[in-house]
Design a protein around this motif. Structure first.
Motif, mmCIF file in Angstrom:
data_model
loop_
_atom_site.group_PDB
_atom_site.id
_atom_site.type_symbol
_atom_site.label_atom_id
_atom_site.label_comp_id
_atom_site.label_asym_id
_atom_site.label_seq_id
_atom_site.Cartn_x
_atom_site.Cartn_y
_atom_site.Cartn_z
ATOM 1 N N PRO A 99 -29.282 25.898 29.006
ATOM 2 C CA PRO A 99 -28.998 27.340 28.919
ATOM 3 C C PRO A 99 -30.148 28.147 29.502
ATOM 4 O O PRO A 99 -31.306 27.734 29.474
ATOM 5 N N LEU A 100 -29.817 29.318 30.032
ATOM 6 C CA LEU A 100 -30.805 30.199 30.654
ATOM 7 C C LEU A 100 -31.221 31.286 29.673
ATOM 8 O O LEU A 100 -30.387 31.958 29.083
ATOM 9 N N ASP A 101 -32.523 31.435 29.504
ATOM 10 C CA ASP A 101 -33.070 32.454 28.614
ATOM 11 C C ASP A 101 -33.949 33.391 29.438
ATOM 12 O O ASP A 101 -34.995 32.986 29.951
ATOM 13 N N LEU A 102 -33.494 34.657 29.581
ATOM 14 C CA LEU A 102 -34.226 35.654 30.365
ATOM 15 C C LEU A 102 -34.737 36.788 29.481
ATOM 16 O O LEU A 102 -34.887 37.926 29.939
ATOM 17 N N ALA A 103 -35.031 36.502 28.232
ATOM 18 C CA ALA A 103 -35.493 37.520 27.300
ATOM 19 C C ALA A 103 -36.749 38.205 27.824
ATOM 20 O O ALA A 103 -37.725 37.545 28.182
ATOM 21 N N GLU A 104 -36.685 39.551 27.903
ATOM 22 C CA GLU A 104 -37.809 40.405 28.278
ATOM 23 C C GLU A 104 -38.283 40.199 29.713
ATOM 24 O O GLU A 104 -39.394 40.607 30.060
ATOM 25 N N PHE A 105 -37.449 39.630 30.571
ATOM 26 C CA PHE A 105 -37.805 39.462 31.978
ATOM 27 C C PHE A 105 -37.407 40.704 32.782
ATOM 28 O O PHE A 105 -36.406 41.356 32.493
ATOM 29 N N ASP A 106 -38.194 41.026 33.790
ATOM 30 C CA ASP A 106 -37.869 42.086 34.750
ATOM 31 C C ASP A 106 -37.200 41.427 35.944
ATOM 32 O O ASP A 106 -37.838 40.689 36.702
ATOM 33 N N LEU A 107 -35.908 41.685 36.113
ATOM 34 C CA LEU A 107 -35.111 41.012 37.141
ATOM 35 C C LEU A 107 -34.877 41.890 38.369
ATOM 36 O O LEU A 107 -34.068 41.555 39.231
ATOM 37 N N ARG A 108 -35.586 42.997 38.487
ATOM 38 C CA ARG A 108 -35.373 43.914 39.616
ATOM 39 C C ARG A 108 -35.901 43.354 40.922
ATOM 40 O O ARG A 108 -35.409 43.692 41.998
ATOM 41 N N HIS A 109 -36.910 42.495 40.855
ATOM 42 C CA HIS A 109 -37.558 42.018 42.068
ATOM 43 C C HIS A 109 -37.321 40.514 42.235
ATOM 44 O O HIS A 109 -37.493 39.725 41.307
ATOM 45 N N ASP A 110 -36.912 40.136 43.422
ATOM 46 C CA ASP A 110 -36.780 38.717 43.809
ATOM 47 C C ASP A 110 -35.670 37.965 43.077
ATOM 48 O O ASP A 110 -35.581 36.741 43.183
#
Length: 431
Positions: free
Chosen positions: A268-279
């Motif tokens: 499973p993918l956990d993106l908690a508190e990640f900034d996904l605006r770049h790259d």
């Protein structure tokens, strides 16, 4: 040399006759004529919903006039007196408002796309052919105290403008020119200033709480005592994708395998508190079922037709995201920010597991101001305490949805859609 200029007073009947001929002119009908209302006193008169696009209103007084939902695109309103005027939801696209006074005016939800609100002075030739500055009664050159909350000021020009204590709450001000503008004590809470030019602006004591400042130019901007808490800039918010030892594309593939095999394979993918605006790769049409991304930043991303069933995105920043046609059944968006997001035709009905088990979509406490929900399925959604001010809910299926203590000021909705809807303590409901 300043010379006072007297105004010609028109009554409502005279104004209606001029506007009727102008609307005939706009529709290319016989007998029509462009409205020439320069230096006319129209204060307190009613122009609500009327078409005055391309009209000549230079130097006119519209103090206290009702211009709500009026069409004033490309109108010449140089040095107009618009104090205390009602311009709510009016269209002022590319309107010339240089030197106009908007002090105390109401422009909630108005469209000022590419409007010109720079400072200016009015001049004319006297009998000897010499230019002289014309002074209109109490000629204003400011927007101090005006209410521009939720207005569209994209690419508008306000360089040198005076806008002290003006309310720009949740206004869309992308690419706006505010060079050397005086905006002391102004309220920019939640406003979108992406790509705006604030060079040399005086913003002492201004409130920018939760404002978007990505790509904004702030050279020599005076922010003394300004509230810049929770502003979104080009700086990363929280964690960055560089923390992963593998490309996000690979992690997404593992997540899809994990979903497809019921957890037997993949991860499973956990993106908690990640900034996904770049790259970040494109999420459009992607499978993000059961994704964990609480408090993650998705601002402005294209997530068209994405699958986010049972995803956990509480507290996430999804402002201006494109979620047209997305499958959001059973999603958790408690306390999330979705202002100005596109959720047309999105599916937020409960996620059904079997005859006895289902999971409803949770948007309790979410910020949903100006969200476009047209045609969306909102059946059974929990909107308790959410802010849906000025949201577009036309054509939505809202059966069994819970709007308890939600805010619906200025929201667009239909009476028939409220059948079976929970409206306990709802604020601002107007059909």
């Amino acid at each position: 040399m300043n010379q006072p200029r007297s105004l010609t007073r028109l009554d409502q009947a005279q104004l209606d006759a001029v506007v009727r001929r102008h609307e005939m002119f706009r529709n290319a009908r016989m007998g029509g004529a462009r409205a020439t209302l320069s230096f006319c006193d129209l204060s307190g008169l009613n122009l609500a919903g009327r078409d005055l696009a391309h009209a000549d209103l230079v130097g006119a007084s519209l103090k206290g006039a009702n211009l709500s939902e009026a069409r004033l695109d490309c109108a010449a309103m140089f040095a107009c007196d618009l104090r205390q005027a009602n311009l709510e939801n009016a269209s002022l696209i590319k309107t010339d408002l240089r030197g106009a006074c908007l002090r105390g005016a109401v422009l909630i939800g108005a469209n000022l796309f590419e409007a010109d609100l720079r400072d200016g002075s009015l001049a004319e030739k006297d009998r000897q052919g010499n230019l002289r500055t014309v002074q209109v009664d109490n000629q204003p050159t400011e927007a101090s105290g005006a209410d521009l909350s939720g207005a569209n000021l994209t690419n508008a020009r306000l360089s040198g403008a005076m806008a002290i204590h003006t309310d720009f709450t949740d206004a869309v001000m992308k690419g706006c020119k505010l060079v050397r503008a005086t905006m002391r004590g102004a309220n920019f809470s939640g406003s979108n200033l992406e790509g705006a030019d604030l060079s040399g602006a005086d913003m002492r004591g201004a409130c920018l709480r939760g404002a978007i400042l990505t790509g904004a130019s702030m050279t020599m901007t005076d922010l003394t005592d300004a509230d810049i808490e929770d502003t979104l800039t080009d700086a990363p918010v929280g964690r960055t994708l560089a923390e992963f030892d593998r490309p996000l594309e690979d992690l997404l593939r593992d997540h899809i395998i994990w979903v497809g095999t019921g957890g037997a394979q993949g991860a499973p993918l956990d993106l908690a508190e990640f900034d996904l605006r770049h790259d970040a790769p494109s999420f459009a049409h992607g499978c993000l079922t059961m994704l964990r991304a609480p408090r993650a930043t998705f601002y402005g991303l294209d997530m068209t037709s994405v699958q986010l069933q049972a995803a956990v995105l509480d507290g996430a920043d999804m402002r201006v995201c494109k979620l047209h046609g997305a499958d959001l059944r059973g999603i958790n968006l408690k306390g999330a920010k979705l202002n100005n997001a596109d959720l047309r035709n999105a599916n937020l009905r409960p996620l059904v597991f079997d005859e006895k088990r289902s999971m409803r979509s949770e948007l309790a406490g979410a910020r949903l101001r100006y969200v476009d929900f047209r045609g969306a399925c909102l059946r059974g959604v929990n909107f308790a305490g959410a802010d849906l001010s000025f949201a577009n809910l036309i054509g939505c299926d809202m059966a069994k949805a819970d709007f308890s203590h939600a805010k619906l000021f200025g929201a667009k909705l239909e009476r028939k859609a409220l059948e079976g809807v929970i409206l306990d303590g709802v604020a601002g409901l107007k059909l």
